[in-house]
Scaffold this motif. Structure first.
Motif, PDB file in Angstrom:
ATOM      1  N   THR B  43      14.932  44.043  46.260  1.00  0.00           N
ATOM      2  CA  THR B  43      13.756  43.215  46.028  1.00  0.00           C
ATOM      3  C   THR B  43      13.033  43.670  44.767  1.00  0.00           C
ATOM      4  OG1 THR B  43      13.517  42.852  48.376  1.00  0.00           O
ATOM      5  CG2 THR B  43      11.581  42.438  47.031  1.00  0.00           C
ATOM      6  N   GLN B  82      11.116  37.250  49.983  1.00  0.00           N
ATOM      7  CA  GLN B  82      11.592  37.753  51.264  1.00  0.00           C
ATOM      8  C   GLN B  82      10.620  37.383  52.387  1.00  0.00           C
ATOM      9  OE1 GLN B  82      12.542  41.915  51.065  1.00  0.00           O
ATOM     10  NE2 GLN B  82      13.873  41.827  52.850  1.00  0.00           N
ATOM     11  N   ASP B 158      15.929  35.929  47.656  1.00  0.00           N
ATOM     12  CA  ASP B 158      15.825  37.186  48.387  1.00  0.00           C
ATOM     13  C   ASP B 158      16.024  36.924  49.875  1.00  0.00           C
ATOM     14  OD1 ASP B 158      15.419  39.781  49.043  1.00  0.00           O
ATOM     15  OD2 ASP B 158      13.482  39.986  48.035  1.00  0.00           O
ATOM     16  N   GLU B 159      17.215  37.098  50.329  1.00  0.00           N
ATOM     17  CA  GLU B 159      17.578  36.828  51.718  1.00  0.00           C
ATOM     18  C   GLU B 159      17.048  35.473  52.167  1.00  0.00           C
ATOM     19  OE1 GLU B 159      17.017  40.161  54.261  1.00  0.00           O
ATOM     20  OE2 GLU B 159      17.071  41.569  52.600  1.00  0.00           O
TER      21      GLU B 159
ATOM     22  N   GLY D 136      11.208  44.929  52.944  1.00  0.00           N
ATOM     23  CA  GLY D 136      11.272  43.994  54.058  1.00  0.00           C
ATOM     24  C   GLY D 136      12.005  44.551  55.264  1.00  0.00           C
TER      25      GLY D 136
HETATM   26 MG   LIG Z   1      13.852  43.393  50.098  1.00  0.00          MG
END
Ligand SMILES: [Mg+2]
Ligand SMILES: Nc1ncnc2c1ncn2[C@@H]1O[C@H](COP(=O)(O)OP(=O)(O)OP(=O)(O)O)[C@@H](O)[C@H]1O
Ligand SMILES: Nc1ncnc2c1ncn2[C@@H]1O[C@H](COP(=O)(O)OP(=O)(O)OP(=O)(O)O)[C@@H](O)[C@H]1O
Ligand SMILES: [Mg+2]
Lengths: 345, 364, 561, 364
Positions: B43, B82, B158-159, D136
């Motif tokens: 991230t 995220q 991000d994911e 996260g």
């Molecule tokens: Mg992350």
């Protein structure tokens, strides 16, 4: 800053006003005055009817007027300052805020009632009195002189307008000290007297309205105050008040009028100065607004003025002005019992 | 439509170094994936590309243009955060339309494009909802739609699919890929789903503790990991420390102390990773390469018993205990419950020589 | 190297600093300088005086001020926070209505308001005497006065600061945080104390600062209710009356130093932790209550609170309806009528002050609204050196007594200066809106800061990422999210500006006399009834404005009020 | 250590019905998983069990005790929220210790237990960080630790591992399972990861649009889906509408219009799902069951060509296009790039009769 002073001025006596002077005046005159809307509006109407001048007024406490005139020194807004105890005028004179003017009715004024340099002249006088609640105290019972207030039977019966913020109260307190000071040159005895008064005092009220309310509702039954206000409250507003003029003499305040230095409308200012202290005006003020005129040539005054025998106390105003801050500070720091405010009853 | 060039990027938060001396060149229109354990700095790297962090050291360049200090709004990147970072005071429509409004797209065009993208993420009937009234996965899709709709030069994801079910994820993947191909958008993708990473990416970078371990195509990463960290992190594997014994024709012979036996490995570039003289060596074998109960001569055959059979849908994992310390995992396709081994069965396993990979231990 | 972020910060700070320096610092400097002068000569004498020979009184006043202020903060919070919690967290019949009532105290005009209190709770007041008569007691059971009176008035008039900041902060808390705490097994009170309350910190800090400083500088309540009780703000007044302007300046400086120390303490306290809601996604579901007992309990609380909160207004109404002389010595008013209103409306100029007050308040609030948002944004979301200094500058107009602020403005602007565009402002229309603006900067900045502290940074980042320029982001994303806080601050400012007295009385001119001056003049003429009637006009006026704000700007009172 | 009994639960938000007439009995100590597409009502159901929503209709019982109106704090459930809901003003330690403090556990004991659980989620070195300084995945693990540390009666996990990498997820799974078994905690688990659901669960409930479609063990769900929604949602499958033709000894013969041919299916309970007379029938075949280029007589064999080969790590998907409309997916283990089919190759596929499942179409 709240509080507002309640000191009123009044004025009296005829004057050489004249409808002839309608010409050559500026189109406007600005008046600072604590006299209230009723008086001011009435005089506005009459003045505007007589001269072709637009009168504007700012209605505020006399202390505020002093502050304001001071702060506007560089940018003078007002022409006339109508109404304030002479102390205020003296201060203003010292600060160079006033302009000299000797009115046409100068002869009708006692020397006591005008500045030696004619920076201001008196319009009305206000004697200080003992005020009592007629529901609680009969006329016989009521204290007859200042010293009677110290009688232990009045313990917790006296309500006093907090003196530091009030010209009236400062004058009374200073006078009490001055009574002995003039002989002894020492305020000690006066302090003792005030100390005893403090012991009888139930509470110090922050402003006159609260003092009236507390006396009227019987929280306390006695106070010291000025005569015109007391009469006005009793006659106009239905308060159960009456007054006693202390036998040994009482301080008499003079309220006055002055023209501000560098006034933008000096001619109109002079016209107004004259206008509000004509004989007719003085009479009107006395009848309708309970002001005792300074002019000696006003006739047919109401009974409460003519009947009353006032014995003015002899006062050295210059000394007052010099000493009174110290005396009051002493009272505030050493004599006043802080518990006597309205705390935790 | 930009290359992204990170040169010797370092980012520290106080005493914590989140990214350490990273060099990466991402090509125009490439689909590039960051893989790595939680907290390894993925991230952080994305945020430096988007412009929310300034690198402590190093430079970020797009198309050879230095962007290190260019503010985020001038970078024309589209990011899925995220944590979504949806605008809580806006409806789904307003959230998605935001980027278009900024770009002064006409009202009708905006309406059309928002409608289109919401249809693609299967949210068209939620268009007027407040985002707080959506489920977690629905919110995630709004975030995705918001980034896609502006068709940016660089897409930073991000994911973006972590809270979606497999089916939807599949559809979204296709959608992302289609868009990416169609407009040639350079895409940087962070995911924890290996299948996702392996199927979608042109290239993958594997991170650990802020350091990039390997960059390569999916098959390279999977079949030719450079060290044990990568081998273990991507896909399942059994790792055994070994030492070199000798060369024997086409084969190298290693010794495993754990198995107490020699291991034969084909001597090809696929089977033997580059390493230095004094590296510790490790052999890695994927469970799907292991054959159970087959007849394959005597090399690389070990006996043991089945300690656990695990059903995972399409495939079945069989854990074979060789000795106290070593359990080897084998994976086979699920051909129905009748084909599963019983726990406790004695079996022999064969590790094909051409499926073993010998790799050095990762340096810390 | 000046990177983009730093440049932006600079662009933000320049106007903010210009205004603060021009209209806050520059005027205040005069006071500071004066405090170091004796008869125009530089000296430390005033300070040695303050702590020396006059120490007893001054130190006692200082201590009393601090003591009263701390207690005021405590009691205001005690009323404001629970009320905000109840009105924002539970759904019950009449909630909307009650929550509107909850801010009525600020609508009460300051001077007549305090008088209404005396008529209510004083020794001759309605409530004690009513209880005495009903229960047939020989003595009245209680009455207010002195410290208890000051505290009561302070708590009553200042709890809205807590109520409003808490309300807007409460609505920004992600409800799933509280749910998580419940889920971990903590009961209602524990959840409140361990999760909700700490998360309200930014709001509570803001409110505490506001209340502490107003109480420090509070004048009317101690003056009217406890004439002799020594507090610093009164000392300043008396020093001034006694003509000792330099001592007044010294006392003002000391008062602001105390207030500012409190500010720094609170900033430190808040700075230790993080209050940004950084959950993944958005969880915003109001917890559902369907316990009927609780519901009726809430309604009862609502009704009781409403009655207590409205009593002063009712008293004011009664006062305005009692004709002259109808309620002097009597315990209860004897007759009612519209006489006072009729008298008022006979005056053709009656609406002039109303119009003036409205125009000036709107002007000042518009300015303060814009300025407040920008300033608190810079304070919260930007990093730069000297943040504390900026924060102190912002709070100075609140830390100084209103009169001092007024005096400062007079001194600064009764001669031409660059900040007044080379004009003399004193004596013109513009000086009053400017004064209101300066006075209410802190209010808006603080309430805005409180909500901003809770905003997750990534929301702003998302907007930037989508290509929005800073200003666009600010306008379309940041402002709507913090709007509740900003509006509550602005509304508070507006309401107070309409009733502003202490600086107005120093600065007003014939052309812009505001309502409060008019009320004051009526009072000075002993027309309590008419003063009260005027007060009622003011109350009605503000109520209308709030209603319009509610209707047309969609300002939900539970968010903003 | 509680059973959870949901009887005829319905939950509506205004006009939206998130959960519709749900009946579920979850046994003591069971590991129960909710599976279903995004927005189907999983979180809503969990929140009703935790006590944050009151069902619009129906009752929630724990151990036969009616809990419908019991406040959340009296239910002794531990929940991992989909959005984490970490306390921003507390450090990692304080977050995790919160539940223990409420339970008046002594300081030393708290310290020990928090330390233990943080070690398990691999966060011991972050113990004093503010949560805003975590990545996260680290935040998600704090949320997990916070729920685990109190060892509740019922554990409610809403996608607790969605932001973790495969390796960590594996470790966390093991940890959750160990704890669950050790203390017999009834666990309700929401996940989108099918492998996770299939490997961990005792039983699974599959939802769609607020309606529960099937409840069963993982193998039941995978091998014996009751309808096409379940078959398609869990695992990969190819679905083809068919109609019944005739019975032929042990086999049933169906006709597929799409393939233009008959399909033979073994007549067992495993192959033929329960259905009503007038249901539309569909055949489902898992890609791993399909055999390419094998010699198996002539039934169920179709010719086509390879349209796409997809590498997914352990396995390789081969898409075989039979005709314009029908593409069949086959999955085989990854045995190295050399074994992959080339795209375009002509192949024949065999659908084993005992691996086909005939199911009714799901009713809306
Ligand atoms: Mg992350
Ligand atoms: N407060 C609300 N108001 C209106 N609708 C809501 C609200 N909360 C949830 N919903 C709707 O209810 C449905 C179920 O939501 P829920 O959060 O239970 O889904 P979910 O199964 O957890 O999905 P996901 O996997 O995406 O988290 C969704 O369609 C959602 O949009
Ligand atoms: N503001 C911060 N202050 C201190 N440390 C931080 C901060 N932000 C991140 N970190 C640390 O930097 C490291 C990298 O964080 P990053 O968010 O980039 O991880 P990630 O790879 O995205 O992990 P995940 O997959 O869990 O999201 C982590 O160990 C994290 O704890
Ligand atoms: Mg959910």
């Amino acid at each position: 800053m709240a509080g507002g002073s309640s000191e009123e001025g009044s004025k009296s006596s005829d004057g050489g006003s004249g409808s002839d002077s309608g010409k050559g005046l500026e189109e406007k005159v600005v008046v600072y005055s604590p006299h209230g809307k009723d008086i001011l509006s009435e005089f506005e109407k009459q003045f505007e009817a007589e001269y072709d001048v637009d009168m504007e007024f700012l209605d505020m406490g006399s202390q505020e007027i002093l502050d304001r005139v001071r702060s506007e020194k560089n940018n003078t807004q007002a022409d006339v300052w109508w109404g304030a105890p002479q102390v205020n005028f003296d201060q203003a004179k010292d600060d160079g805020l006033l302009a000299e003017y000797k009115p046409s009715y100068a002869d009708a004024l006692d020397d006591m009632y005008h500045d030696e340099d004619w920076m201001w002249s008196g319009t009305s006088i206000t004697p200080e009195v003992i005020l009592y609640n007629t529901k609680e105290i009969s006329a016989e019972e009521a204290p007859k002189d200042w010293d009677d207030l110290l009688d232990p039977k009045w313990e917790d019966e006296i309500i006093i307008r907090y003196p530091l913020a009030s010209g009236t109260m400062r004058t009374i307190y200073s006078s009490m000290i001055y009574r002995t000071y003039k002989d002894t040159q020492s305020p000690e005895e006066g302090y003792k007297w005030l100390q005893k008064l403090d012991e009888n005092t139930k509470e110090y009220s922050a402003n006159p309205e609260i003092m009236y309310n507390q006396v009227a509702k019987g929280v306390g039954s006695l106070s010291v105050w000025n005569m015109p206000d007391t009469v006005m409250l009793a006659e106009e507003k239905g308060y159960p008040f009456d007054y006693v003029i202390p036998e040994s003499g009482t301080p008499v305040l003079t309220e006055g009028i002055a023209i501000i230095k560098d006034a933008p409308h000096p001619k109109a200012a002079e016209a107004f100065y004259e206008f509000v202290n004509t004989k007719e005006a003085a009479k009107l003020l006395a009848e309708k607004y309970y002001r005792i005129p300074t002019r000696e040539d006003v006739e047919d005054l109401p009974e409460w003025i003519t009947e009353t025998d006032i014995k003015p106390m002899e006062i050295d105003w210059a000394l007052f002005q010099e000493k009174s801050p110290k005396w009051m500070e002493h009272w505030d720091n050493k004599i006043k019992n802080t518990e006597k405010d309205k705390s935790e009853e | 439509m930009s290359t992204v060039n990170l040169s010797t990027i370092t980012k520290s938060f106080g005493s914590v170094t989140a990214v350490n001396d990273l060099d990466l060149l991402i090509e125009e229109g490439e689909f590039f994936t960051f893989l790595g354990p939680s907290g390894c700095g993925k991230t952080t790297t994305l945020r430096m590309i988007a412009g929310f962090y300034y690198p402590t050291k190093g430079k970020v360049k797009f198309n050879e243009k230095d962007m290190t200090t260019v503010p985020p709004e001038k970078r024309n990147t589209g990011m899925v955060f995220q944590n979504y970072a949806l605008f809580p005071h806006m409806t789904v429509f307003e959230n998605v339309a935001f980027g278009l409004k900024v770009r002064k797209i006409s009202k009708t065009e905006t309406k059309k494009r928002v409608g289109d993208v919401l249809r693609k993420v299967r949210l068209d009937q939620y268009i007027d909802r407040q985002v707080s009234q959506l489920s977690g996965g629905q919110q995630q899709r709004v975030a995705l739609a918001r980034a896609l709709v502006i068709e940016p030069d660089i897409l930073l994801l991000d994911e973006p699919l972590s809270n979606l079910d497999a089916r939807l994820r599949d559809e979204m993947r296709t959608e992302i890929l289609r868009l990416q191909r169609e407009y040639g958008i350079t895409t940087i993708y962070v995911t924890h789903d290996q299948v996702e990473a392996l199927t979608m990416s042109d290239r993958i970078a594997v991170f650990n503790f802020g350091v990039c371990q390997q960059v390569g195509t999916p098959t390279e990463i999977y079949n030719k990991p450079v060290n044990d960290f990568v081998a273990e992190f991507i896909g399942e594997t059994t790792l055994l420390p070994i030492t070199y014994e000798k060369t024997f024709g086409e084969k190298l012979i290693f010794h495993s102390d754990g198995l107490g036996d020699s291991i034969h490995v084909s001597n090809t570039e696929l089977n033997i990773a580059a390493h230095e003289e004094n590296d510790d060596l490790i052999m890695s074998i994927r469970p799907e390469a292991i054959q159970i109960d087959s007849n394959h001569g005597e090399n690389n055959v070990f006996n043991g018993y089945v300690s656990l059979v695990q059903f995972t849908g399409a495939s079945v994992h069989t854990y074979i205990k060789i000795n106290e310390d070593i359990t080897i995992r084998a994976t086979d396709l699920n051909r129905g419950p009748s084909t599963y081994f019983k726990e406790g069965t004695e079996v022999s396993v064969y590790l094909p020589e051409d499926q073993i990979r010998v790799i050095p231990k990762a340096r810390e | 190297m000046l990177n983009a972020e730093k440049r932006k910060t600079l662009y933000l700070l320049i106007p903010v600093l210009l205004i603060l320096v021009g209209y806050v610092l520059y005027p205040s400097i005069e006071t500071l300088i004066k405090s170091f002068k004796i008869n125009g000569v530089f000296s430390l004498q005033n300070y040695t005086d303050f702590f020396g020979p006059k120490a007893a009184a001054n130190l006692q006043a200082l201590w009393n001020s601090v003591y009263i202020s701390l207690l005021s903060v405590f009691f205001s919070a005690l009323i404001g926070v629970p009320l905000a919690y109840i009105f924002n967290r539970y759904d019950f019949p009449g909630r909307q209505f009650f929550s509107n009532i909850a801010i009525m105290p600020i609508v009460l005009p300051s001077l007549v308001g305090v008088m209404a209190f005396m008529f209510l709770y004083g020794e001759a007041g309605l409530v004690p005497n009513f209880i005495k008569d009903v229960l047939n007691l020989s003595e009245i059971p209680f009455s207010i006065g002195g410290v208890s009176g000051i505290l009561l008035v302070h708590a009553y008039t200042m709890y809205p600061y807590f109520y409003m900041t808490t309300s807007s902060a409460l609505n920004n808390i992600d409800p799933s945080l509280e749910e998580a705490a419940y889920n971990l097994g903590s009961g209602k009170s524990k959840v409140f104390w361990k999760v909700t309350f700490p998360l309200l910190t930014p709001g509570l800090v803001a409110a505490s600062l506001l209340v502490f400083m107003v109480s420090m500088a509070s004048f009317s309540a101690p003056f009217l209710l406890a004439g002799g009780y020594r507090v610093l703000s009164l000392q300043i007044y008396f020093s001034k009356i006694n003509g000792d302007l330099e001592m007044a300046a010294t006392q003002s400086v000391i008062l602001s130093v105390v207030s500012i120390s409190f500010l720094l303490f609170m900033r430190w306290y808040q700075g230790r932790k993080d209050y940004r809601m950084a959950s993944k996604g958005i969880g915003a579901h109001r917890s559902e209550v369907n316990n009927p007992l609780l519901k009726w309990f809430m309604v009862t609380i609502g009704i009781i609170a409403m009655v207590i909160l409205l009593l002063p207004h009712v008293t004011l109404l009664i006062l305005s309806l009692v004709p002259e002389g109808g309620w002097t010595w009597q315990t209860y008013p004897q007759q009612f009528g519209l006489e006072n209103f009729i008298l008022l409306f006979e005056d053709p100029d009656i609406w002039d002050p109303v119009k003036n007050s409205l125009i000036m308040s709107v002007l000042a609030c518009a300015g303060v609204f814009v300025f407040g948002i920008i300033t608190s944004y810079a304070l919260v979301k930007r990093s730069f050196i000297g943040k504390n200094l900026l924060d102190i500058l912002v709070m100075i107009p609140w830390a100084l007594p209103a009169t001092v602020v007024g005096m400062n403005l007079i001194l600064a602007f009764n001669e031409p200066s660059p900040f007044s565009f080379g004009k003399v402002l004193v004596g013109t229309f513009w000086i009053l809106p400017l004064a209101y603006f300066v006075r209410f900067i802190p209010l808006v900045v603080r309430s805005t800061t409180a909500v901003l502290e809770q905003m997750d940074d990534s929301i702003e980042e998302a907007a930037q990422n989508l290509g929005a320029k800073w200003f666009y982001t600010f306008r379309r994303v940041v402002i709507p999210i913090i709007m509740p806080g900003v509006l509550s601050g602005t509304l508070l400012a507006f309401v107070q500006a309409v009733g502003e007295f202490p600086t107005s009385v120093l600065l007003y001119t014939i052309g812009n006399r505001p309502i409060s001056i008019e009320i004051m003049n009526q009072l000075r003429m002993f027309n309590i009834g008419q003063a009260a009637a005027y007060g009622m006009i003011q109350v009605g006026l503000i109520a209308i404005v709030m209603y319009i704000a509610y209707k047309f700007f969609g300002v939900k009172s539970e968010n903003t009020l």
